[in-house]
Scaffold this motif. Sequence first.
Motif, PDB file in Angstrom:
ATOM      1  N   ASN A  36       0.974  -1.329   0.053  1.00  0.00           N
ATOM      2  CA  ASN A  36       0.104   0.068   0.137  1.00  0.00           C
ATOM      3  C   ASN A  36       0.758   1.120  -0.106  1.00  0.00           C
ATOM      4  O   ASN A  36       0.414   2.256   0.645  1.00  0.00           O
ATOM      5  CB  ASN A  36      -1.000   0.035   1.287  1.00  0.00           C
ATOM      6  CG  ASN A  36      -1.986  -0.772   1.114  1.00  0.00           C
ATOM      7  OD1 ASN A  36      -2.376  -1.470   0.053  1.00  0.00           O
ATOM      8  ND2 ASN A  36      -2.729  -1.360   2.291  1.00  0.00           N
ATOM      9  N   GLU A  37       1.943   1.141  -0.648  1.00  0.00           N
ATOM     10  CA  GLU A  37       2.996   2.316  -0.643  1.00  0.00           C
ATOM     11  C   GLU A  37       3.208   2.657  -2.069  1.00  0.00           C
ATOM     12  O   GLU A  37       4.288   3.777  -2.134  1.00  0.00           O
ATOM     13  CB  GLU A  37       4.274   2.262   0.173  1.00  0.00           C
ATOM     14  CG  GLU A  37       3.839   1.750   1.699  1.00  0.00           C
ATOM     15  CD  GLU A  37       3.397   2.818   2.575  1.00  0.00           C
ATOM     16  OE1 GLU A  37       3.736   3.942   1.901  1.00  0.00           O
ATOM     17  OE2 GLU A  37       2.876   2.541   3.409  1.00  0.00           O
ATOM     18  N   ALA A  38       2.414   2.635  -3.020  1.00  0.00           N
ATOM     19  CA  ALA A  38       2.745   2.643  -4.439  1.00  0.00           C
ATOM     20  C   ALA A  38       3.013   4.207  -4.652  1.00  0.00           C
ATOM     21  O   ALA A  38       3.961   4.775  -5.426  1.00  0.00           O
ATOM     22  CB  ALA A  38       1.628   2.184  -5.390  1.00  0.00           C
ATOM     23  N   SER A  39       2.032   5.036  -4.033  1.00  0.00           N
ATOM     24  CA  SER A  39       2.312   6.570  -4.329  1.00  0.00           C
ATOM     25  C   SER A  39       3.441   7.213  -3.749  1.00  0.00           C
ATOM     26  O   SER A  39       3.784   8.247  -4.313  1.00  0.00           O
ATOM     27  CB  SER A  39       1.054   7.356  -3.588  1.00  0.00           C
ATOM     28  OG  SER A  39       0.903   6.933  -2.190  1.00  0.00           O
ATOM     29  N   TYR A  40       4.193   6.385  -3.015  1.00  0.00           N
ATOM     30  CA  TYR A  40       5.690   7.003  -2.137  1.00  0.00           C
ATOM     31  C   TYR A  40       6.770   6.155  -3.134  1.00  0.00           C
ATOM     32  O   TYR A  40       7.806   6.930  -2.756  1.00  0.00           O
ATOM     33  CB  TYR A  40       5.509   6.829  -0.725  1.00  0.00           C
ATOM     34  CG  TYR A  40       4.499   7.389  -0.097  1.00  0.00           C
ATOM     35  CD1 TYR A  40       4.266   8.887   0.189  1.00  0.00           C
ATOM     36  CD2 TYR A  40       3.396   6.528   0.411  1.00  0.00           C
ATOM     37  CE1 TYR A  40       3.572   9.304   0.967  1.00  0.00           C
ATOM     38  CE2 TYR A  40       2.286   7.261   0.987  1.00  0.00           C
ATOM     39  CZ  TYR A  40       2.398   8.434   1.227  1.00  0.00           C
ATOM     40  OH  TYR A  40       1.364   9.210   2.085  1.00  0.00           O
ATOM     41  N   ASP A  42       8.119   6.153  -6.116  1.00  0.00           N
ATOM     42  CA  ASP A  42       8.821   6.957  -6.888  1.00  0.00           C
ATOM     43  C   ASP A  42       9.734   7.901  -6.578  1.00  0.00           C
ATOM     44  O   ASP A  42      11.128   7.970  -6.920  1.00  0.00           O
ATOM     45  CB  ASP A  42       7.830   7.711  -7.988  1.00  0.00           C
ATOM     46  CG  ASP A  42       7.167   6.683  -9.059  1.00  0.00           C
ATOM     47  OD1 ASP A  42       7.793   5.512  -9.395  1.00  0.00           O
ATOM     48  OD2 ASP A  42       6.241   6.763  -9.630  1.00  0.00           O
ATOM     49  N   GLU A  65       7.124  -6.050  -2.220  1.00  0.00           N
ATOM     50  CA  GLU A  65       5.407  -5.971  -1.926  1.00  0.00           C
ATOM     51  C   GLU A  65       5.218  -7.201  -1.111  1.00  0.00           C
ATOM     52  O   GLU A  65       4.870  -8.367  -1.310  1.00  0.00           O
ATOM     53  CB  GLU A  65       4.809  -6.117  -3.183  1.00  0.00           C
ATOM     54  CG  GLU A  65       3.425  -5.815  -2.821  1.00  0.00           C
ATOM     55  CD  GLU A  65       2.431  -5.846  -4.220  1.00  0.00           C
ATOM     56  OE1 GLU A  65       1.203  -5.465  -4.187  1.00  0.00           O
ATOM     57  OE2 GLU A  65       3.178  -5.953  -5.227  1.00  0.00           O
TER      58      GLU A  65
END
Length: 66
Positions: A36-40, A42, A65
């Motif tokens: 649940n950390e995809a937005s961070y 990059d 993951e």
Amino acid sequence: MDIQIEMALRLVLCAMINQNNPDKKIQVSVVFPAYNEASYLDAAVENTTRTLNEFTHNYEIIIAED
């Protein structure tokens, strides 16, 4: 990247500078837990790569993951 994480990473990398690595094998592994950390990811990978490149090119970044 959190300033404390960046400082810790820089301290580890500074300690590595004095070590010999004639084999040019990976010296540093950075593991990012990614649940649940995809937005961070990059920004985290970009900042980590930039910081690592200041000290060594013998590293790997692992995104786990879980």
